[in-house]
Design a protein around this motif. Structure first.
Motif, PDB file in Angstrom:
ATOM      1  N   GLN A  43       0.834  -1.204   0.000  1.00 21.88           N
ATOM      2  CA  GLN A  43       0.000   0.000   0.000  1.00 21.88           C
ATOM      3  C   GLN A  43       0.866   1.249   0.000  1.00 21.88           C
ATOM      4  N   ALA A  44       1.948   1.239   0.783  1.00 17.48           N
ATOM      5  CA  ALA A  44       2.841   2.400   0.835  1.00 17.48           C
ATOM      6  C   ALA A  44       3.505   2.639  -0.515  1.00 17.48           C
ATOM      7  N   LYS A  45       3.877   1.585  -1.217  1.00 14.08           N
ATOM      8  CA  LYS A  45       4.477   1.733  -2.550  1.00 14.08           C
ATOM      9  C   LYS A  45       3.454   2.302  -3.535  1.00 14.08           C
ATOM     10  N   THR A  46       2.209   1.837  -3.428  1.00  8.39           N
ATOM     11  CA  THR A  46       1.159   2.340  -4.313  1.00  8.39           C
ATOM     12  C   THR A  46       0.935   3.829  -4.087  1.00  8.39           C
ATOM     13  N   VAL A  47       0.857   4.239  -2.837  1.00  5.04           N
ATOM     14  CA  VAL A  47       0.619   5.644  -2.511  1.00  5.04           C
ATOM     15  C   VAL A  47       1.821   6.494  -2.919  1.00  5.04           C
ATOM     16  N   ALA A  89      -3.980   7.606   2.437  1.00  3.18           N
ATOM     17  CA  ALA A  89      -4.233   6.239   2.896  1.00  3.18           C
ATOM     18  C   ALA A  89      -5.547   5.686   2.362  1.00  3.18           C
ATOM     19  N   ALA A  90      -6.432   6.565   1.872  1.00  2.00           N
ATOM     20  CA  ALA A  90      -7.723   6.123   1.343  1.00  2.00           C
ATOM     21  C   ALA A  90      -7.622   5.586  -0.076  1.00  2.00           C
ATOM     22  N   VAL A  91      -6.457   5.751  -0.723  1.00  2.00           N
ATOM     23  CA  VAL A  91      -6.291   5.221  -2.075  1.00  2.00           C
ATOM     24  C   VAL A  91      -6.127   3.715  -1.964  1.00  2.00           C
TER      25      VAL A  91
END
Length: 150
Positions: A43-47, A89-91
């Protein structure tokens, strides 16, 4: 009256028997935390990879195109001229570009068009989707009436 002392039967290996459930519980907790850590990293990489023009879906199901990013917030265009600011974080996930999907679909179509050398002629199955004698395609069978007709 005379009392006799009878030794109780031992279970043998009681130390290991007591430790086994504890070891299993610790192992399960470690495995679950490892899985959650991987999901957080993904998730952190995506954001972190968000850039203007990227199409995303939020965790609440809102679809939009990233207009700008900030330290904490992302501005999404959800409709023509409608901008919404959401927390990074909502993405939930990034939607792949349609151009990349189109090129993948084209390569699949080309592969389907080319005949394979080892394929044999199709097998003719009798009465599979054939027409009736009167030339009409057979309809689905009709069910009997559920009530009596007068």
């Amino acid at each position: 009256m005379q009392l006799l002392a009878v030794p109780m039967a031992s279970s043998g290996g009681s130390g290991f028997t007591l430790l086994l459930p504890l070891i299993l519980i610790v192992g399960m907790i470690w495995f679950m935390s490892r899985t959650q850590r991987k999901q957080r990293d993904r998730q952190a990489k995506t954001v972190a990879s968000l850039s203007p023009g990227t199409k995303v879906i939020t965790t609440s199901g809102l679809v939009g195109i990233v207009e700008e990013t900030d330290d904490e917030y992302v501005t999404l265009e959800i409709s023509e001229g409608v901008l919404v600011q959401v927390v990074k974080a909502a993405v939930g996930r990034v939607i792949p570009d349609e151009d990349a999907e189109a090129t993948d679909a084209d390569s699949v179509d080309k592969a389907e068009d080319e005949p394979a050398g080892d394929l044999k002629d199709p097998v003719d199955v009798p009465d599979a989707g054939k027409d009736k004698a009167d030339g009409k395609v057979q309809d689905a069978p009709k069910l009997p009436p559920t009530h009596t007709e007068n």
